[in-house]
Design an enzyme around this catalytic site. Structure first.
Site, PDB file in Angstrom:
ATOM      1  N   LYS A  31       0.730  -1.104  -0.054  1.00  0.00           N
ATOM      2  CA  LYS A  31       0.025   0.016   0.027  1.00  0.00           C
ATOM      3  C   LYS A  31       0.982   1.306   0.205  1.00  0.00           C
ATOM      4  O   LYS A  31       0.471   2.219  -0.812  1.00  0.00           O
ATOM      5  CB  LYS A  31      -0.911   0.067   1.366  1.00  0.00           C
ATOM      6  CG  LYS A  31      -1.841   1.175   1.525  1.00  0.00           C
ATOM      7  CD  LYS A  31      -2.679   1.126   2.772  1.00  0.00           C
ATOM      8  CE  LYS A  31      -2.118   0.609   3.782  1.00  0.00           C
ATOM      9  NZ  LYS A  31      -1.379   1.540   4.390  1.00  0.00           N
ATOM     10  N   THR A  32       2.004   1.258   1.043  1.00  0.00           N
ATOM     11  CA  THR A  32       2.622   2.683   1.092  1.00  0.00           C
ATOM     12  C   THR A  32       3.410   2.853  -0.312  1.00  0.00           C
ATOM     13  O   THR A  32       3.602   3.885  -0.840  1.00  0.00           O
ATOM     14  CB  THR A  32       3.667   2.485   2.190  1.00  0.00           C
ATOM     15  OG1 THR A  32       3.007   2.168   3.503  1.00  0.00           O
ATOM     16  CG2 THR A  32       4.313   3.500   2.386  1.00  0.00           C
ATOM     17  N   ASP A 214      -4.393   7.828   3.307  1.00  0.00           N
ATOM     18  CA  ASP A 214      -4.113   6.372   3.656  1.00  0.00           C
ATOM     19  C   ASP A 214      -4.962   6.197   4.916  1.00  0.00           C
ATOM     20  O   ASP A 214      -5.368   6.934   5.707  1.00  0.00           O
ATOM     21  CB  ASP A 214      -2.715   6.384   4.066  1.00  0.00           C
ATOM     22  CG  ASP A 214      -2.128   5.072   4.166  1.00  0.00           C
ATOM     23  OD1 ASP A 214      -2.962   3.843   3.997  1.00  0.00           O
ATOM     24  OD2 ASP A 214      -1.114   4.975   4.798  1.00  0.00           O
ATOM     25  N   GLU A 215      -5.214   4.908   4.999  1.00  0.00           N
ATOM     26  CA  GLU A 215      -5.862   4.391   6.229  1.00  0.00           C
ATOM     27  C   GLU A 215      -7.438   4.949   6.186  1.00  0.00           C
ATOM     28  O   GLU A 215      -7.764   5.317   7.067  1.00  0.00           O
ATOM     29  CB  GLU A 215      -5.233   4.418   7.543  1.00  0.00           C
ATOM     30  CG  GLU A 215      -3.612   4.155   7.341  1.00  0.00           C
ATOM     31  CD  GLU A 215      -3.750   2.538   7.480  1.00  0.00           C
ATOM     32  OE1 GLU A 215      -4.746   1.633   7.533  1.00  0.00           O
ATOM     33  OE2 GLU A 215      -2.729   1.917   7.544  1.00  0.00           O
ATOM     34  N   GLN A 245      -9.483  -3.838   8.381  1.00  0.00           N
ATOM     35  CA  GLN A 245      -8.254  -3.311   9.389  1.00  0.00           C
ATOM     36  C   GLN A 245      -8.792  -2.014  10.047  1.00  0.00           C
ATOM     37  O   GLN A 245      -7.961  -1.254  10.674  1.00  0.00           O
ATOM     38  CB  GLN A 245      -7.020  -2.809   8.544  1.00  0.00           C
ATOM     39  CG  GLN A 245      -6.303  -4.465   8.214  1.00  0.00           C
ATOM     40  CD  GLN A 245      -5.137  -4.163   7.484  1.00  0.00           C
ATOM     41  OE1 GLN A 245      -3.908  -3.885   8.071  1.00  0.00           O
ATOM     42  NE2 GLN A 245      -4.944  -4.045   6.121  1.00  0.00           N
ATOM     43  N   ARG A 588       0.262  -9.146  10.828  1.00  0.00           N
ATOM     44  CA  ARG A 588       1.597  -8.699  11.050  1.00  0.00           C
ATOM     45  C   ARG A 588       3.117  -9.758  10.897  1.00  0.00           C
ATOM     46  O   ARG A 588       4.139  -9.316  10.631  1.00  0.00           O
ATOM     47  CB  ARG A 588       1.935  -8.031  12.333  1.00  0.00           C
ATOM     48  CG  ARG A 588       0.889  -6.995  12.990  1.00  0.00           C
ATOM     49  CD  ARG A 588       0.898  -5.912  11.893  1.00  0.00           C
ATOM     50  NE  ARG A 588      -0.408  -6.001  10.996  1.00  0.00           N
ATOM     51  CZ  ARG A 588      -0.607  -5.548  10.052  1.00  0.00           C
ATOM     52  NH1 ARG A 588       0.244  -4.498   9.494  1.00  0.00           N
ATOM     53  NH2 ARG A 588      -1.575  -6.027   8.907  1.00  0.00           N
TER      54      ARG A 588
END
Length: 695
Positions: A31-32, A214-215, A245, A588
């Site tokens: 994503k980043t 983002d997010e 998430q 994670r």
């Protein structure tokens, strides 16, 4: 330079130009990388860097994004920050229109608590019946929903809201008197400013031709309003996130923002990033099996790009001590061939860490607790920062009260109360009241006058670097000399030196260093910002703090009813968020995932029997005893072929609570749990004891 090895889905997201786009990005999907490549691609296409605004949720994530953009050789100038930092920038620029002064302070949770306690006293309420923490949470929720005290007063329809309304108003008056904002004010005042001032929102929208968020699943209503107002002159919004998430409902995050994106922006492009570059297939299968039980989500399938990995370890321990010892020994063995920092221990609540710390110490495993705000809560650090805050904003009453007699200079409570009355009568701030009465204030005549002269001298010198100013304040305020006299003073002095070092780093890295900007960064510091990924120590952190991080091996402990899901998860939405939190923790892990629960856990000094989390039954994994013996699936730990089964939505009756409706059911044999909403509230009950009858 934009990488050539982007996947087809990543390339579609990166190459999209004008118009709205939603990027559903599963964990470990790059994503980043997509966001930073999209910034670079926009600039390559001729968009000026300063016309791009990228927003994320933590300082660490923003820093990583900025570094990645620089590493690609992309010209600088794009605005990359958190929502709160962007709001500070807007409010300082348009302070007059927002009805505030540009040198406002940002009050942390401790300062907010003091203001709320004062507001409760001023409204003649008993803090035992109206706990400050609860009142702050209620005010925070209202501000995130853009409900001010006047609006609350007009709509209050029960005893609590009618009591809260005047407290809310008084709390804001106390903040205003100190020219201070709390964290929620940063969002509230920005959102209301943009709604109210057409010229300002259009000016900002023209300045930021492209908005990347983002997010997006973690945005609350205020942030949603800010985002929509910032693109009023165009529809160039790129929202990236994952409904699976969304884990911040407790601080106002509204999952509906991302679920309704296509309704808000008809015709929006939608790209799903489903390839996972982080975790092995077995980890993703278990995570998919878990999250599939949620209703509020967008369907996607996580596809691992890695080869088969180790079996997930799901282990039952007798108690928390055995669990902690096993985790410590396993990490110690892993550390023989790799850094301890490549593993992480995650838990739902911070209290779980104590027994883990003891086991790690016994086994000589280095660790770090990722709870960074504690450094800034140390007495000596708060004293130093209070001096700096008053230099930046003399009206900051909470900070002034902290330092006015620290070190002691003869200004006691009676004098302070007299100064407050003088200030109230003349409509001036407390510092101005002190300045006008400096010659007569305090038992030691001259102490107050010296303090005022010293602070005004500091203010005149505040245009220099923050480090130089801080060193001068530490020395000339008398704090350094006072700490030297304390038994553990050397440790306190070392802590202040570390704070001064942070100011030195800030001075060297900031484009335009200023005291106000430095204090802003400190105020917006979060737990995860303290995580040092380069340290050769295993991090211990909550599942919330682990968001956005990754580790070779992840240990998720204390997966038990009442802890995960948390006991306060009383409705379906809360239970689904707890499941998402577990999903975040699982994803994670790159290669090794270790999940455990204890049959007994100590609460308030007593060993109490526990029930394994019903989430474990949704993983489809075998459970093993601590000695390695297999005991089957979690749902068959104490199975019974004729056990009662309940379905969400089913009507039931309880002999004491009366009629209710099932919200959730966890089939764990004799330990099955059912969550029911009754007229008097929601209860989670063990089926074999509940005496529930189907309606």
């Amino acid at each position: 330079m934009i990488p050539k090895d982007l996947t087809a889905a990543q390339r579609r997201a990166v190459d999209h130009r004008e118009g709205p786009i939603l990027v559903i990005a599963g964990p470990g999907s790059g994503k980043t990388r997509v966001i930073t490549c999209r910034i670079a691609a926009l600039i390559d296409s001729g968009v000026k860097p300063r016309s791009i605004c990228a927003i994320t949720f933590t300082n660490k994530a923003a820093e990583e994004m900025r570094n990645r953009v620089i590493a690609m050789g992309t010209p600088g100038g794009a605005h990359i920050s958190t929502f709160h930092s962007l709001c500070v920038r807007i409010l300082r620029r348009y302070a007059e229109a927002a009805g505030i002064k540009p040198n406002f302070s940002i009050y942390d949770t401790s300062d907010q608590a003091k203001c709320m306690k004062q507001a409760i006293r001023d409204c003649d309420l008993d803090k035992a019946n109206f706990p400050p923490r609860r009142m702050l949470a209620a005010v925070s929720d209202l501000k995130n929903r853009l409900v001010d005290s006047d609006a609350l007063a007009a709509t209050a329809d029960n005893f609590f809201t009618r009591s809260l309304a005047p407290v809310y108003r008084r709390y804001d008056e106390i903040l205003g008197r100190s020219n201070a904002l709390d964290f929620d004010d940063l969002l509230l005042k920005t959102a209301l400013l943009l709604r109210r001032e057409k010229a300002i929102r259009e000016d900002l929208s023209r300045s930021f031709e492209f908005l990347l968020i983002d997010e997006y699943q973690d945005t609350n209503h205020a942030q949603y309003v800010i985002a929509t107002q910032l693109v009023c002159a165009h529809d160039n919004i790129c929202a990236t996130g994952d409904p699976d998430q969304s884990i911040y409902r407790w601080r106002g995050a509204d999952i509906r923002n991302i679920l309704a994106f296509e309704k808000d922006w008809p015709g929006a492009a939608v790209v799903k990033l489903e390839e996972n570059f982080r975790s092995t297939p077995n980890i993703l299968r278990a995570a998919d099996s878990l999250i599939a039980n949620n209703v509020s989500r967008k369907q996607k399938k996580l596809i691992s790009t890695r080869g088969a990995g180790a079996e997930i370890a799901l282990t039952a321990f007798d108690d928390e001590a055995e669990e902690a010892e096993a985790v410590a020994l396993r990490i110690k063995r892993l550390a023989e061939s790799d850094s301890p920092g490549k593993a992480a221990v995650l838990y739902r609540i911070n209290a779980t860490s104590r027994v883990l710390e003891e086991a790690l110490v016994r086994n000589e495993v280095p660790y770090q607790i990722v709870r960074g705000v504690e450094f800034y809560n140390r007495r000596e650090i708060r004293d130093m920062l209070a001096y700096m805050k008053v230099i930046a904003n003399p009206n900051d009453e909470a900070s002034l009260l902290r330092i006015i007699n620290t070190p002691q200079r003869g200004i006691g409570k009676v004098t302070i109360e007299r100064l407050r009355k003088y200030a109230a009568a003349r409509g001036v701030g407390l510092f101005e009241s002190l300045r006008q009465n400096a010659d007569s204030a305090g038992k030691r005549r001259g102490g107050a006058a010296c303090f005022v002269r010293m602070m005004e001298k500091f203010r005149r010198r505040s245009g220099r670097g923050v480090e130089a100013l801080m060193r001068e304040v530490f020395r000339e305020s008398g704090l350094a000399a006072a700490l030297q006299k304390l038994p553990d003073g050397e440790d306190d002095i070392e802590n202040v030196e570390e704070l001064i070092n942070s100011a030195a780093r800030y001075d060297s890295e900031a484009e335009e260093p200023s005291l106000a900007d430095y204090l802003q960064q400190i105020s917006l510091f979060s737990d995860v910002d303290s995580y040092d990924s380069t340290a050769d120590r295993v991090p211990l952190m909550t599942l919330h703090a682990a968001k956005g991080l990754e580790f070779d091996n992840v240990f998720i402990v204390a997966v038990e009813q009442g802890l995960l899901p948390h006991a306060r998860s009383e409705d379906l939405a809360a239970l689904e968020e707890e499941r998402r939190l577990f999903f975040v923790g699982m994803t994670r892990a790159k290669s090794g995932l270790h999940i455990s629960f204890a049959r007994y856990r100590t609460f308030r000094g007593d060993a109490m029997p526990t029930v394994p989390s019903h989430f474990l039954d949704e993983l489809g994994l075998p459970v093993r005893e601590s000695n390695g013996e297999s005991i089957g699936e979690t749902g068959s730990l104490a199975g019974s072929p004729d056990r009662p089964l309940f379905k969400p939505g089913q009507g039931v009756r309880h002999p004491r609570f009366g009629p209710g409706r099932v919200i959730d059911f966890a089939d764990m044999g004799e330990n099955s749990m059912v969550t029911v909403r009754f007229a008097r509230g929601t209860k989670t009950l063990m089926v074999k004891y509940a005496k529930l009858a189907a309606k």
